[in-house]
Design an enzyme around this catalytic site. Structure first.
Site, PDB file in Angstrom:
ATOM      1  N   GLY A 128       0.773  -1.241   0.000  1.00  6.62           N
ATOM      2  CA  GLY A 128       0.000   0.000   0.000  1.00  6.62           C
ATOM      3  C   GLY A 128       0.805   1.293   0.000  1.00  6.62           C
ATOM      4  O   GLY A 128       0.290   2.348   0.366  1.00  6.62           O
ATOM      5  N   HIS A 132       3.145   0.349 -13.248  1.00  3.96           N
ATOM      6  CA  HIS A 132       4.015  -0.811 -13.450  1.00  3.96           C
ATOM      7  C   HIS A 132       5.461  -0.395 -13.172  1.00  3.96           C
ATOM      8  O   HIS A 132       5.899   0.652 -13.655  1.00  3.96           O
ATOM      9  CB  HIS A 132       3.868  -1.313 -14.894  1.00  3.96           C
ATOM     10  CG  HIS A 132       4.680  -2.530 -15.160  1.00  3.96           C
ATOM     11  ND1 HIS A 132       4.329  -3.774 -14.671  1.00  3.96           N
ATOM     12  CD2 HIS A 132       5.862  -2.698 -15.818  1.00  3.96           C
ATOM     13  CE1 HIS A 132       5.243  -4.654 -15.032  1.00  3.96           C
ATOM     14  NE2 HIS A 132       6.184  -4.035 -15.726  1.00  3.96           N
TER      15      HIS A 132
HETATM   16  C1  GRF Z   1       4.476  -1.396  -7.052  1.00  2.00           C
HETATM   17  O1  GRF Z   1       5.810  -1.694  -7.338  1.00  2.00           O
HETATM   18  C2  GRF Z   1       3.697  -1.202  -8.330  1.00  2.00           C
HETATM   19  O2  GRF Z   1       4.465  -0.694  -9.362  1.00  2.00           O
HETATM   20  C3  GRF Z   1       3.253  -2.607  -8.659  1.00  2.00           C
HETATM   21  O3  GRF Z   1       2.987  -3.201  -7.417  1.00  2.00           O
HETATM   22  C4  GRF Z   1       3.755  -2.562  -6.405  1.00  2.00           C
HETATM   23  C5  GRF Z   1       2.790  -2.122  -5.351  1.00  2.00           C
HETATM   24  O4  GRF Z   1       3.433  -1.599  -4.226  1.00  2.00           O
HETATM   25  N1  GRF Z   1       2.122  -2.599  -9.552  1.00  2.00           N
HETATM   26  P1  GRF Z   1       2.586  -0.879  -3.095  1.00  2.00           P
HETATM   27  O5  GRF Z   1       1.565  -1.899  -2.589  1.00  2.00           O
HETATM   28  O6  GRF Z   1       1.921   0.305  -3.705  1.00  2.00           O
HETATM   29  O7  GRF Z   1       3.582  -0.515  -2.036  1.00  2.00           O
END
Ligand code: GRF
Length: 210
Positions: free
Chosen positions: A13, A112
């Site tokens: 998150g 991404h």
């Molecule tokens: C991030 O690296 C995002 O790019 C990918 O999933 C990860 C999520 O991280 N889609 P978080 O839960 O927002 O810390």
């Protein structure tokens, strides 16, 4: 009322937290009206609660990697009930299928951790490192029926250093994710994203409120 957005999460998150903190600081003109997680133990749920946002844990029992069936229906219903105008995927670990895409056509974004179209799918940072890329980065894109192939909204380039580990590169990329995701959302809120085929043009100035 501020522009209502719904967020889908499965994990840590940190992107959700960045969005909520930008809203609090007045840098993002939106309101997160619902956060849904497919995992009960997602830290992201706590993050949202700390900001006083309504959270929902809705498991998807039919499949492990896609959002389908009863759960998909519930997600759509809940976001519709809440009047959500943009869905933000923030570390949501399931592929979005047709019914959900149709319910929020052109209104779903993902981030991404690589420069698309390179290193699609899982572990984009590890893929870049193992490939020997000298730069990587992050991409905010609209979501369509493919995986990580929707029209690109914003990208940020991040250098790969010789002594990088997957963790150090991921951390460097993440700092940029936290900035560009809110920027892309704000552009959408201001009605400044014009999709022409694969290209997303950023219109100058404030055009229309969604
Ligand atoms: C991030 O690296 C995002 O790019 C990918 O999933 C990860 C999520 O991280 N889609 P978080 O839960 O927002 O810390």
């Amino acid at each position: 009322m501020k522009f209502p957005i719904g967020v889908l999460v499965s994990g840590r998150g940190s992107n959700l937290e960045a969005i909520l903190s930008h809203i609090k600081e007045g840098k993002l003109d939106a309101e997160v009206v619902a956060v849904i997680s497919d995992r009960e133990d997602a830290k992201a749920l706590k993050v949202a609660e700390n900001y006083g946002v309504d959270t929902y844990y809705i498991p998807c029992l039919e499949k492990k990697t896609v959002l389908v069936g009863e759960a998909e229906k519930k997600y759509i219903e809940l976001f519709k009930e809440k009047g959500v105008k943009l869905i933000v995927l923030a570390g949501f670990m399931r592929i979005i299928k047709k019914d959900f895409l149709d319910a929020f056509k052109g209104r779903i974004m993902n981030i991404h951790p690589a420069l698309l179209p390179s290193f699609k799918g899982l572990e984009g940072q590890k893929q870049a490192l193992e490939y020997g890329a000298k730069v990587s980065g992050c991409t905010v894109h609209f979501v369509n029926e493919g995986i990580d192939v929707g029209p690109i909204i914003l990208q940020e380039v991040v250098p790969v250093h010789d002594n990088d580990s997957v963790d150090s590169l991921s951390q460097r990329i993440l700092m940029h994710e936290h900035e560009i995701y809110s920027k892309a959302i704000q552009l959408f809120v201001e009605g400044r994203l014009k999709v022409e085929g694969r290209r997303v043009k950023v219109l100058s100035g404030e055009v229309k409120k969604e």
